[in-house]
Enzyme design. Structure first.
Site, PDB file in Angstrom:
ATOM      1  N   ARG A  87      14.437  32.508  18.822  1.00 31.59           N
ATOM      2  CA  ARG A  87      15.431  32.650  17.747  1.00 31.59           C
ATOM      3  C   ARG A  87      15.712  31.234  16.877  1.00 31.59           C
ATOM      4  O   ARG A  87      15.600  30.218  17.377  1.00 31.59           O
ATOM      5  CB  ARG A  87      16.910  32.815  18.387  1.00 31.59           C
ATOM      6  CG  ARG A  87      17.908  32.872  17.377  1.00 31.59           C
ATOM      7  CD  ARG A  87      19.330  32.764  18.072  1.00 31.59           C
ATOM      8  NE  ARG A  87      20.460  33.401  17.307  1.00 31.59           N
ATOM      9  CZ  ARG A  87      20.923  32.417  16.477  1.00 31.59           C
ATOM     10  NH1 ARG A  87      20.479  31.259  16.097  1.00 31.59           N
ATOM     11  NH2 ARG A  87      22.183  32.760  15.536  1.00 31.59           N
ATOM     12  N   SER A  97      15.459  38.729  18.071  1.00 27.59           N
ATOM     13  CA  SER A  97      15.187  37.299  18.449  1.00 27.59           C
ATOM     14  C   SER A  97      16.374  37.085  19.573  1.00 27.59           C
ATOM     15  O   SER A  97      16.470  35.969  20.213  1.00 27.59           O
ATOM     16  CB  SER A  97      15.453  36.275  17.205  1.00 27.59           C
ATOM     17  OG  SER A  97      16.971  36.779  16.608  1.00 27.59           O
ATOM     18  N   GLY A 159      12.730  29.348  10.870  1.00 26.01           N
ATOM     19  CA  GLY A 159      11.654  30.084  11.543  1.00 26.01           C
ATOM     20  C   GLY A 159      11.203  31.699  11.376  1.00 26.01           C
ATOM     21  O   GLY A 159      10.207  31.949  11.157  1.00 26.01           O
ATOM     22  N   TYR A 448       9.570  45.745   3.722  1.00 20.81           N
ATOM     23  CA  TYR A 448       9.501  44.384   3.651  1.00 20.81           C
ATOM     24  C   TYR A 448       9.919  43.843   5.226  1.00 20.81           C
ATOM     25  O   TYR A 448      10.828  44.047   5.771  1.00 20.81           O
ATOM     26  CB  TYR A 448      10.656  43.774   2.782  1.00 20.81           C
ATOM     27  CG  TYR A 448      10.617  41.976   2.809  1.00 20.81           C
ATOM     28  CD1 TYR A 448       9.747  41.435   3.238  1.00 20.81           C
ATOM     29  CD2 TYR A 448      12.099  41.364   2.303  1.00 20.81           C
ATOM     30  CE1 TYR A 448       9.942  39.982   3.224  1.00 20.81           C
ATOM     31  CE2 TYR A 448      12.126  40.194   2.362  1.00 20.81           C
ATOM     32  CZ  TYR A 448      11.069  39.196   2.766  1.00 20.81           C
ATOM     33  OH  TYR A 448      11.421  37.967   2.908  1.00 20.81           O
ATOM     34  N   ASN A 450      10.675  41.398   6.569  1.00 20.52           N
ATOM     35  CA  ASN A 450      11.789  40.520   6.803  1.00 20.52           C
ATOM     36  C   ASN A 450      13.220  41.349   6.860  1.00 20.52           C
ATOM     37  O   ASN A 450      14.315  40.708   7.327  1.00 20.52           O
ATOM     38  CB  ASN A 450      12.342  39.292   6.067  1.00 20.52           C
ATOM     39  CG  ASN A 450      11.416  38.171   6.403  1.00 20.52           C
ATOM     40  OD1 ASN A 450      10.901  37.992   7.502  1.00 20.52           O
ATOM     41  ND2 ASN A 450      11.527  36.870   5.775  1.00 20.52           N
ATOM     42  N   TYR A 451      13.117  42.480   6.325  1.00 23.48           N
ATOM     43  CA  TYR A 451      14.331  43.403   6.420  1.00 23.48           C
ATOM     44  C   TYR A 451      13.943  44.464   7.278  1.00 23.48           C
ATOM     45  O   TYR A 451      13.828  45.743   7.092  1.00 23.48           O
ATOM     46  CB  TYR A 451      14.478  44.082   4.895  1.00 23.48           C
ATOM     47  CG  TYR A 451      15.056  43.168   3.792  1.00 23.48           C
ATOM     48  CD1 TYR A 451      15.673  42.118   4.292  1.00 23.48           C
ATOM     49  CD2 TYR A 451      14.744  43.532   2.353  1.00 23.48           C
ATOM     50  CE1 TYR A 451      16.037  41.205   2.952  1.00 23.48           C
ATOM     51  CE2 TYR A 451      15.297  42.802   1.458  1.00 23.48           C
ATOM     52  CZ  TYR A 451      15.880  41.475   1.818  1.00 23.48           C
ATOM     53  OH  TYR A 451      16.194  40.618   0.743  1.00 23.48           O
TER      54      TYR A 451
HETATM   55  P1  FDA Z   1      15.841  35.276  13.510  1.00 19.55           P
HETATM   56  O1  FDA Z   1      16.004  34.045  14.312  1.00 19.55           O
HETATM   57  O2  FDA Z   1      16.454  36.369  13.843  1.00 19.55           O
HETATM   58  O3  FDA Z   1      14.465  35.504  13.686  1.00 19.55           O
HETATM   59  C1  FDA Z   1      13.645  36.499  13.102  1.00 19.55           C
HETATM   60  C2  FDA Z   1      12.338  36.729  13.666  1.00 19.55           C
HETATM   61  O4  FDA Z   1      11.321  36.018  13.698  1.00 19.55           O
HETATM   62  C3  FDA Z   1      12.455  37.253  15.094  1.00 19.55           C
HETATM   63  O5  FDA Z   1      11.599  38.321  15.430  1.00 19.55           O
HETATM   64  C4  FDA Z   1      12.252  36.051  15.735  1.00 19.55           C
HETATM   65  O6  FDA Z   1      11.870  36.131  16.943  1.00 19.55           O
HETATM   66  C5  FDA Z   1      11.037  35.144  14.861  1.00 19.55           C
HETATM   67  N1  FDA Z   1      11.101  33.883  14.990  1.00 19.55           N
HETATM   68  C6  FDA Z   1      12.337  33.200  14.727  1.00 19.55           C
HETATM   69  N2  FDA Z   1      12.002  31.776  14.956  1.00 19.55           N
HETATM   70  C7  FDA Z   1      10.821  31.626  15.248  1.00 19.55           C
HETATM   71  C8  FDA Z   1       9.921  30.630  15.336  1.00 19.55           C
HETATM   72  N3  FDA Z   1      10.286  29.347  15.347  1.00 19.55           N
HETATM   73  N4  FDA Z   1       8.633  30.962  15.949  1.00 19.55           N
HETATM   74  C9  FDA Z   1       8.244  32.179  16.022  1.00 19.55           C
HETATM   75  N5  FDA Z   1       8.965  33.409  15.785  1.00 19.55           N
HETATM   76  C10 FDA Z   1      10.277  33.112  15.536  1.00 19.55           C
HETATM   77  N6  FDA Z   1      15.246  37.537   3.172  1.00 19.55           N
HETATM   78  C11 FDA Z   1      14.870  37.075   1.822  1.00 19.55           C
HETATM   79  O7  FDA Z   1      13.579  37.089   1.717  1.00 19.55           O
HETATM   80  N7  FDA Z   1      15.451  36.575   1.060  1.00 19.55           N
HETATM   81  C12 FDA Z   1      16.957  36.478   1.054  1.00 19.55           C
HETATM   82  O8  FDA Z   1      17.765  36.184   0.114  1.00 19.55           O
HETATM   83  C13 FDA Z   1      17.531  37.095   2.322  1.00 19.55           C
HETATM   84  N8  FDA Z   1      18.865  36.932   2.552  1.00 19.55           N
HETATM   85  C14 FDA Z   1      19.192  37.358   3.799  1.00 19.55           C
HETATM   86  C15 FDA Z   1      20.688  37.468   3.769  1.00 19.55           C
HETATM   87  C16 FDA Z   1      21.192  37.830   4.926  1.00 19.55           C
HETATM   88  C17 FDA Z   1      22.746  37.736   5.402  1.00 19.55           C
HETATM   89  C18 FDA Z   1      20.395  38.432   6.183  1.00 19.55           C
HETATM   90  C19 FDA Z   1      20.877  38.892   7.532  1.00 19.55           C
HETATM   91  C20 FDA Z   1      18.968  38.098   5.961  1.00 19.55           C
HETATM   92  C21 FDA Z   1      18.576  37.930   4.754  1.00 19.55           C
HETATM   93  N9  FDA Z   1      17.077  37.820   4.661  1.00 19.55           N
HETATM   94  C22 FDA Z   1      16.497  37.353   3.081  1.00 19.55           C
HETATM   95  C23 FDA Z   1      16.301  38.199   5.620  1.00 19.55           C
HETATM   96  C24 FDA Z   1      15.529  37.086   6.424  1.00 19.55           C
HETATM   97  O9  FDA Z   1      14.727  36.442   5.654  1.00 19.55           O
HETATM   98  C25 FDA Z   1      15.154  37.587   7.931  1.00 19.55           C
HETATM   99  O10 FDA Z   1      16.273  38.118   8.534  1.00 19.55           O
HETATM  100  C26 FDA Z   1      14.524  36.619   8.498  1.00 19.55           C
HETATM  101  O11 FDA Z   1      13.789  37.019   9.492  1.00 19.55           O
HETATM  102  C27 FDA Z   1      15.661  35.805   9.329  1.00 19.55           C
HETATM  103  O12 FDA Z   1      15.245  34.591   9.855  1.00 19.55           O
HETATM  104  P2  FDA Z   1      15.975  33.940  11.051  1.00 19.55           P
HETATM  105  O13 FDA Z   1      15.241  32.758  11.451  1.00 19.55           O
HETATM  106  O14 FDA Z   1      17.498  33.837  10.746  1.00 19.55           O
HETATM  107  O15 FDA Z   1      16.173  35.048  12.090  1.00 19.55           O
END
Ligand code: FDA
Length: 511
Positions: A87, A97, A159, A448, A450-451
């Site tokens: 995460r 995550s 990440g 996409y 990421n969504y």
């Molecule tokens: P999280 O920690 O949940 O990780 C997402 C995935 O990546 C999981 O499968 C996780 O296991 C894996 N992961 C995380 N860290 C890792 C690491 N260090 N090594 C290996 N794997 C890892 N997208 C976009 O392109 N433009 C935008 O403007 C937005 N805006 C936006 C707003 C809001 C409110 C949300 C909820 C989401 C977005 N997104 C977005 C989508 C966003 O890019 C997507 O949800 C990402 O995966 C979030 O990354 P996090 O690290 O926050 O999530």
């Protein structure tokens, strides 16, 4: 059950002894025996929908302070067959995550969030536990003419975001986050620390859009920063159906991907109550211009989209970092340190989905969407139309695993939230998605990564799968890059140690 319990006890003993041996002074392992375990878990888990539907809780939450604690976790998890969920910012729409249907631990990268900017060559090393707000803040504190191309929401984690794409308000000019990654530090399934040179071209290609989790734990990314004028211009112009919203959104589809690449106009669509107390649709045209002054912007709009009726008083000049606050919804004049606020107070139940549009949607098609938006009564849902074109279409589909390049006019983001009656809201968004079928990309209907949306296909609960099953969602997210991702995965993680419901499969045979 008995063997699973033994495994988890052995795993914790293994990890505790390894981490003690490394002389760590801070608490790194939180188990249900720790009084803070529940509050830490709740703070990590953003989407309440998934917490209420999943009974499994992590055997432990591990908060590493250095690479050796990640290596120790991988070593012990592999030895005792425990699943790892990584995460960073926790924004994964399906909670991959922090949720699993089988015994697991969470590696929370939150303590690893240093950001080092080098102004000699305009690059930055960013640890993956950083959030986008911290990155933008650090860049702005260093220079008024440097920026980075990544998402709008400051609490999104580096990440997950960087390893899946990363679309921003300057993507038409500068591409996605993945297009600007020039090095990375990854720890693989054998616990080896790799950089760009030692990981080789295939793995370096895969982690720039193929989703980090399938291949290892990404500790840091090195990126090329982009240059930005000291002053940029934003506008947010809202029009209702009574002000020709349907015709404006229809026309927007013909210009949004072709207009000057310094201009990105996104459309947000929602149902609102009009001045005459009727329910109507509001289309908000929200834009960033990085190519000159207000006069230049007005001229471009007059030539391409005069119907919107943009005037000088709609245009606000500000710095790039102020535009980050503007798009994140902070009031004018907010201090930039609000960007340092880490996730913690905006949790809800939600479901998101995505689509790509390659032919303009006819007006009658848009009117069908309006009917859906007007149907929902709670937590009004929102659709976002995000334009492509510009630099995004000059990059070949196979340059990175992210394949949505030339030929896409815009991406649709569907989002619905609720406080009660989950099934009704889930039915609503799935029905809208079904209604959209004739208007969006086909064969495959692309999405996409990421969504994250498990409706488009998924592996088994424990993450195992075969090529055929994973192809169902894999070609939608990666098109033909899926096959190369499978080859890379098979090479770098043949035992499928890093896996989840949408991880890249290992293949022995393709059928
Ligand atoms: P999280 O920690 O949940 O990780 C997402 C995935 O990546 C999981 O499968 C996780 O296991 C894996 N992961 C995380 N860290 C890792 C690491 N260090 N090594 C290996 N794997 C890892 N997208 C976009 O392109 N433009 C935008 O403007 C937005 N805006 C936006 C707003 C809001 C409110 C949300 C909820 C989401 C977005 N997104 C977005 C989508 C966003 O890019 C997507 O949800 C990402 O995966 C979030 O990354 P996090 O690290 O926050 O999530």
């Amino acid at each position: 059950l008995c063997s699973a319990q033994n495994n988890s006890t052995d795993f914790l003993e293994c990890l505790t002894s390894q981490i003690q041996a490394s002389n760590s002074t801070q608490n790194v392992i939180y188990t249900p025996q720790n009084s803070s375990y529940s509050s830490i878990f709740q703070a990590l888990a953003r989407n309440l929908r998934l917490i209420s539907t999943s009974k499994e809780r992590p055997l432990a939450i591990i908060t590493p302070n250095n690479e050796s604690e990640i290596q120790a976790t991988i070593h012990c998890a592999k030895k005792y067959d425990i699943l790892i969920r990584v995460r960073s910012g926790g924004h994964d729409y399906e909670g991959l995550s922090y949720i699993s249907q089988t015994p697991f631990v969470i590696v929370d990268m939150g303590n690893l969030r240093s950001i080092l900017i080098d102004t000699d060559d305009n690059t930055a090393w960013i640890q993956t536990g950083a959030i986008l707000g911290e990155l933008y803040y650090t860049i702005a504190k260093t220079s008024t003419t440097l920026a980075f191309t990544a998402g709008v929401c400051p609490t999104v984690g580096v990440g997950g975001h960087f390893s899946g794409g990363g679309y921003s308000m300057i993507s038409r000019k500068h591409g996605l986050a993945v297009d600007n990654i020039i090095d990375a530090i990854v720890i693989n399934a054998n616990g080896k620390i790799l950089d760009r040179n030692s990981m080789g071209d295939d793995l370096f290609w895969a982690i720039r859009g193929g989703g980090g989790t399938s291949f290892g734990i990404v500790v840091a990314f090195k990126v090329k920063l982009v240059t930005i004028p000291e002053t940029v211009i934003v506008f947010n112009v809202a029009r209702t159906l009574e002000q020709n919203a349907t015709q404006l959104v229809h026309k927007w589809q013909y210009i949004s991907d072709k207009i000057d690449e310094n201009l990105l106009i996104r459309v947000f669509l929602r149902s609102v109550i009009s001045e005459s107390s009727n329910r109507t649709i509001q289309a908000s045209f929200t834009a960033l211009f990085i190519g000159g002054g207000v006069g230049d912007l007005l001229q471009i709009m007059e030539e391409n989209f005069p119907e919107l009726g943009l005037v000088e008083r709609d245009c606000i000049e500000m710095s790039w970092i102020e535009s980050i606050l503007f798009f994140a919804g902070y009031p004018n004049g907010s201090p930039i340190n609000v960007l340092l606020k880490r996730p913690g107070d905006c949790y809800n139940n939600f479901k998101g989905k995505s689509d790509y549009v390659r032919e303009p949607i006819p007006e009658h098609g848009l009117e069908g969407i309006w009917k859906y938006l007007n149907e929902e009564d709670e937590n009004r849902p929102e659709l976002q139309f995000s334009p492509y074109g510009g630099k995004l279409s000059t990059i070949s589909e196979s340059e990175t695993p992210f394949p949505h390049r030339s030929g896409n006019i815009f991406m649709i983001h569907y989002d619905v939230g609720w406080s009660t009656d989950a099934q009704r809201h889930l039915n609503w968004i799935r029905s809208l998605y079904s209604y959209m079928t004739p208007f969006v990309s086909k064969s495959p209907r692309t999405a996409y990564l990421n969504y994250r949306d498990l409706d488009i296909g998924r592996n088994n609960n424990e993450g195992n799968t075969n090529y055929k099953q994973a192809s169902v969602w894999g070609f939608k997210c990666f098109k033909n890059n899926f096959n190369r991702l499978v080859r890379v995965k098979t090479k770098v993680d043949p035992s499928n140690f890093f896996r989840n419901e949408q991880s890249i499969p290992v293949v022995v045979s393709y059928y």
